[in-house]
Write a protein that holds these residues in place. Structure first.
Motif, mmCIF file in Angstrom:
data_model
loop_
_atom_site.group_PDB
_atom_site.id
_atom_site.type_symbol
_atom_site.label_atom_id
_atom_site.label_comp_id
_atom_site.label_asym_id
_atom_site.label_seq_id
_atom_site.Cartn_x
_atom_site.Cartn_y
_atom_site.Cartn_z
ATOM 1 N N THR A 1 0.263 9.938 -7.621
ATOM 2 C CA THR A 1 1.132 10.235 -6.485
ATOM 3 C C THR A 1 2.597 10.139 -6.915
ATOM 4 O OG1 THR A 1 0.899 7.903 -5.847
ATOM 5 C CG2 THR A 1 -0.488 9.505 -4.705
ATOM 6 N N ASP A 2 3.481 10.550 -6.026
ATOM 7 C CA ASP A 2 4.912 10.562 -6.326
ATOM 8 C C ASP A 2 5.499 9.164 -6.136
ATOM 9 O OD1 ASP A 2 7.562 11.084 -6.705
ATOM 10 O OD2 ASP A 2 7.811 12.348 -4.932
ATOM 11 N N LEU A 3 5.879 8.544 -7.225
ATOM 12 C CA LEU A 3 6.487 7.211 -7.164
ATOM 13 C C LEU A 3 7.947 7.244 -7.616
ATOM 14 C CD1 LEU A 3 3.528 5.118 -8.662
ATOM 15 C CD2 LEU A 3 4.075 5.510 -6.250
ATOM 16 N N HIS A 4 8.500 8.447 -7.724
ATOM 17 C CA HIS A 4 9.877 8.599 -8.186
ATOM 18 C C HIS A 4 10.843 7.872 -7.260
ATOM 19 C CE1 HIS A 4 13.421 10.423 -9.961
ATOM 20 N NE2 HIS A 4 13.837 10.773 -8.759
ATOM 21 N N GLY A 5 11.725 7.068 -7.858
ATOM 22 C CA GLY A 5 12.756 6.377 -7.097
ATOM 23 C C GLY A 5 12.284 5.145 -6.361
ATOM 24 N N LEU A 6 11.014 4.776 -6.545
ATOM 25 C CA LEU A 6 10.469 3.614 -5.856
ATOM 26 C C LEU A 6 10.299 2.442 -6.819
ATOM 27 C CD1 LEU A 6 7.633 5.410 -3.822
ATOM 28 C CD2 LEU A 6 9.987 4.951 -3.088
ATOM 29 N N ASP A 7 10.523 1.260 -6.327
ATOM 30 C CA ASP A 7 10.265 0.035 -7.085
ATOM 31 C C ASP A 7 8.797 -0.319 -6.863
ATOM 32 O OD1 ASP A 7 10.405 -2.493 -8.327
ATOM 33 O OD2 ASP A 7 10.968 -3.450 -6.427
ATOM 34 N N VAL A 8 7.966 -0.170 -7.897
ATOM 35 C CA VAL A 8 6.523 -0.316 -7.752
ATOM 36 C C VAL A 8 6.057 -1.675 -8.275
ATOM 37 C CG1 VAL A 8 4.280 0.706 -8.275
ATOM 38 C CG2 VAL A 8 6.291 2.179 -8.063
ATOM 39 N N ARG A 9 5.273 -2.362 -7.462
ATOM 40 C CA ARG A 9 4.731 -3.664 -7.839
ATOM 41 C C ARG A 9 3.200 -3.656 -7.776
ATOM 42 N NH1 ARG A 9 8.810 -7.562 -6.967
ATOM 43 N NH2 ARG A 9 10.824 -6.483 -6.967
ATOM 44 N N HIS A 10 2.592 -4.229 -8.796
ATOM 45 C CA HIS A 10 1.133 -4.415 -8.817
ATOM 46 C C HIS A 10 0.837 -5.671 -7.999
ATOM 47 C CE1 HIS A 10 -2.734 -5.024 -11.438
ATOM 48 N NE2 HIS A 10 -2.983 -4.530 -10.238
ATOM 49 N N PHE A 11 -0.001 -5.541 -6.945
ATOM 50 C CA PHE A 11 -0.098 -6.620 -5.963
ATOM 51 C C PHE A 11 -1.441 -6.631 -5.261
ATOM 52 C CE2 PHE A 11 0.712 -7.839 -1.421
ATOM 53 C CZ PHE A 11 0.964 -9.191 -1.623
ATOM 54 N N ILE B 1 1.683 -0.053 14.270
ATOM 55 C CA ILE B 1 1.205 1.320 14.401
ATOM 56 C C ILE B 1 -0.315 1.287 14.241
ATOM 57 C CG2 ILE B 1 1.259 3.677 13.477
ATOM 58 C CD1 ILE B 1 3.969 2.956 12.195
ATOM 59 N N ALA B 2 -1.018 1.965 15.133
ATOM 60 C CA ALA B 2 -2.474 2.080 15.032
ATOM 61 C C ALA B 2 -2.822 3.545 14.784
ATOM 62 C CB ALA B 2 -3.160 1.573 16.291
ATOM 63 N N PRO B 3 -2.985 3.931 13.527
ATOM 64 C CA PRO B 3 -3.337 5.319 13.234
ATOM 65 C C PRO B 3 -4.771 5.632 13.647
ATOM 66 C CG PRO B 3 -2.409 4.204 11.306
ATOM 67 C CD PRO B 3 -2.766 3.154 12.308
ATOM 68 N N GLY B 4 -4.994 6.892 13.953
ATOM 69 C CA GLY B 4 -6.357 7.355 14.184
ATOM 70 C C GLY B 4 -6.961 7.787 12.866
ATOM 71 N N PHE B 5 -7.671 8.888 12.873
ATOM 72 C CA PHE B 5 -8.307 9.373 11.649
ATOM 73 C C PHE B 5 -7.303 10.164 10.825
ATOM 74 C CE2 PHE B 5 -11.892 8.435 14.371
ATOM 75 C CZ PHE B 5 -12.778 7.827 13.488
ATOM 76 N N VAL B 6 -6.829 9.540 9.766
ATOM 77 C CA VAL B 6 -5.811 10.119 8.896
ATOM 78 C C VAL B 6 -6.411 10.310 7.508
ATOM 79 C CG1 VAL B 6 -3.518 9.780 7.874
ATOM 80 C CG2 VAL B 6 -3.973 8.989 10.207
ATOM 81 N N LYS B 7 -6.010 11.357 6.839
ATOM 82 C CA LYS B 7 -6.528 11.658 5.507
ATOM 83 C C LYS B 7 -5.948 10.697 4.468
ATOM 84 C CE LYS B 7 -7.298 16.600 6.337
ATOM 85 N NZ LYS B 7 -6.921 17.979 5.945
ATOM 86 N N THR B 8 -6.676 9.629 4.209
ATOM 87 C CA THR B 8 -6.289 8.646 3.206
ATOM 88 C C THR B 8 -7.508 8.301 2.357
ATOM 89 O OG1 THR B 8 -6.837 6.729 4.582
ATOM 90 C CG2 THR B 8 -4.612 7.649 4.822
ATOM 91 N N GLY C 1 0.813 -1.209 0.000
ATOM 92 C CA GLY C 1 0.000 0.000 0.000
ATOM 93 C C GLY C 1 0.844 1.255 0.000
ATOM 94 N N GLY C 2 2.031 1.175 -0.586
ATOM 95 C CA GLY C 2 2.949 2.312 -0.561
ATOM 96 C C GLY C 2 2.829 3.243 -1.750
ATOM 97 N N THR C 3 1.812 3.036 -2.569
ATOM 98 C CA THR C 3 1.642 3.885 -3.743
ATOM 99 C C THR C 3 0.894 5.173 -3.431
ATOM 100 O OG1 THR C 3 -0.264 2.497 -4.287
ATOM 101 C CG2 THR C 3 1.793 2.054 -5.467
ATOM 102 N N ASN C 4 0.265 5.241 -2.263
ATOM 103 C CA ASN C 4 -0.421 6.475 -1.873
ATOM 104 C C ASN C 4 -0.532 6.558 -0.353
ATOM 105 O OD1 ASN C 4 -2.752 4.881 -1.123
ATOM 106 N ND2 ASN C 4 -3.282 4.798 -3.283
ATOM 107 N N GLY C 5 -1.079 7.669 0.130
ATOM 108 C CA GLY C 5 -1.371 7.830 1.547
ATOM 109 C C GLY C 5 -0.189 7.645 2.472
ATOM 110 N N MET C 6 -0.454 6.996 3.607
ATOM 111 C CA MET C 6 0.568 6.802 4.635
ATOM 112 C C MET C 6 1.752 6.010 4.101
ATOM 113 S SD MET C 6 -1.733 5.992 8.038
ATOM 114 C CE MET C 6 -2.511 4.538 7.302
ATOM 115 N N GLY C 7 1.475 4.972 3.331
ATOM 116 C CA GLY C 7 2.542 4.139 2.800
ATOM 117 C C GLY C 7 3.477 4.898 1.891
ATOM 118 N N ASN C 8 2.924 5.801 1.077
ATOM 119 C CA ASN C 8 3.751 6.586 0.175
ATOM 120 C C ASN C 8 4.621 7.572 0.949
ATOM 121 O OD1 ASN C 8 3.747 9.167 -2.062
ATOM 122 N ND2 ASN C 8 4.214 7.122 -2.822
#
Length: 242
Positions: free
Chosen positions: A48-58, A173-180, A15-22
């Motif tokens: 979103t910004d994926l520059h420099g990241l190894d992106v996998r469809h998963f 980590i247990a996030p509360g209400f985060v803008k995702t 889940g690193g392509t957007n939100g908290m993971g990104n």
């Protein structure tokens, strides 16, 4: 010594392509790590910004894809199970919807943890499971999401004990209400959004970047080397209010 130097480390964030993971992905990359992120769409589909990241469809809910992802990464130092899903309009009360959410949010996480265990053990690495405040209270309309996130808290404790002798630390980590994307429905409802802000002592919604510090801390063996089995609540104080 720089406790947040991740040079020559390999980090995988689902889940690193957007939100908290990104946000986490770019923080680790900025500190020298080679970072792989996964998403449920092809890389070119994201704005979103994926520059420099190894992106996998998963898809974490597919055991075959879990096995292929594990096999494709030769070495791993940090596994962050951040990816997850939620279904609305009562779909989680239906057997198919309930099972689908558990497959992605919990069973898939277990598959990644067990699959990468030998590689993490070789590197004395760590696992960070991203749960939610939903793990600790009722979630109206989302029984599968709540159950899966509560399961992650318990899984984190169990794997921490089971794999401590491998040198693998397992925390969460247990996030509360985060803008995702997952919370977009609540963000768009002024009444719900205002109620969340009013109940949060910090007086605002969380931002994806608010989860970066906890992730870096838990991934650093210098800063949190004696911590395992713990889930850090990062919610702006929301859970402190009765």
């Amino acid at each position: 010594m720089n406790e947040l130097d991740f040079k020559d480390r390999r980090v995988l964030i689902t889940g690193g392509t957007n939100g908290m993971g990104n946000a986490m992905a770019h923080a680790f990359r900025a500190r020298g790590a080679a970072v792989t992120v996964t998403g449920t769409k092809p890389a070119e589909s994201y704005d979103t910004d994926l520059h420099g990241l190894d992106v996998r469809h998963f898809d974490a809910g597919d055991p075959e894809q879990v096995a292929r992802l594990v096999a494709s990464i030769e070495k791993l130092d940090v596994l962050i199970n951040n990816g997850g899903m939620v279904l609305y309009r009562g779909k989680e009360f239906e057997a198919e919807g309930f099972q689908r959410v558990l497959d992605v949010n919990l069973t898939g996480v277990m598959g990644l943890c067990t699959g990468f265990r030998p590689k993490l053990a070789l590197r004395k690495g760590c696992i960070i499971n991203v749960s939610s405040l939903a793990a600790f209270s009722a979630v109206r309309g989302n029984p599968a999401y709540g159950a899966s996130k509560a399961g992650l808290v318990a899984l984190t404790k169990t794997l921490a004990v089971a794999w401590a002798r491998d040198g693998i630390r397992v925390n969460g980590i247990a996030p509360g209400f985060v803008k995702t994307n997952i919370t977009q429905v609540s963000q768009d409802n002024d009444q719900i959004s205002d109620a969340i802000v009013q109940k949060t002592p910090a007086g605002r919604w969380g931002e994806p970047e608010d989860m970066v510090g906890p992730a870096l801390f838990l991934a650093s063996s210098q800063l949190s080397g004696f911590m395992t089995g713990q889930t850090l609540i990062a919610d702006g104080g929301y859970s402190l209010q009765a």
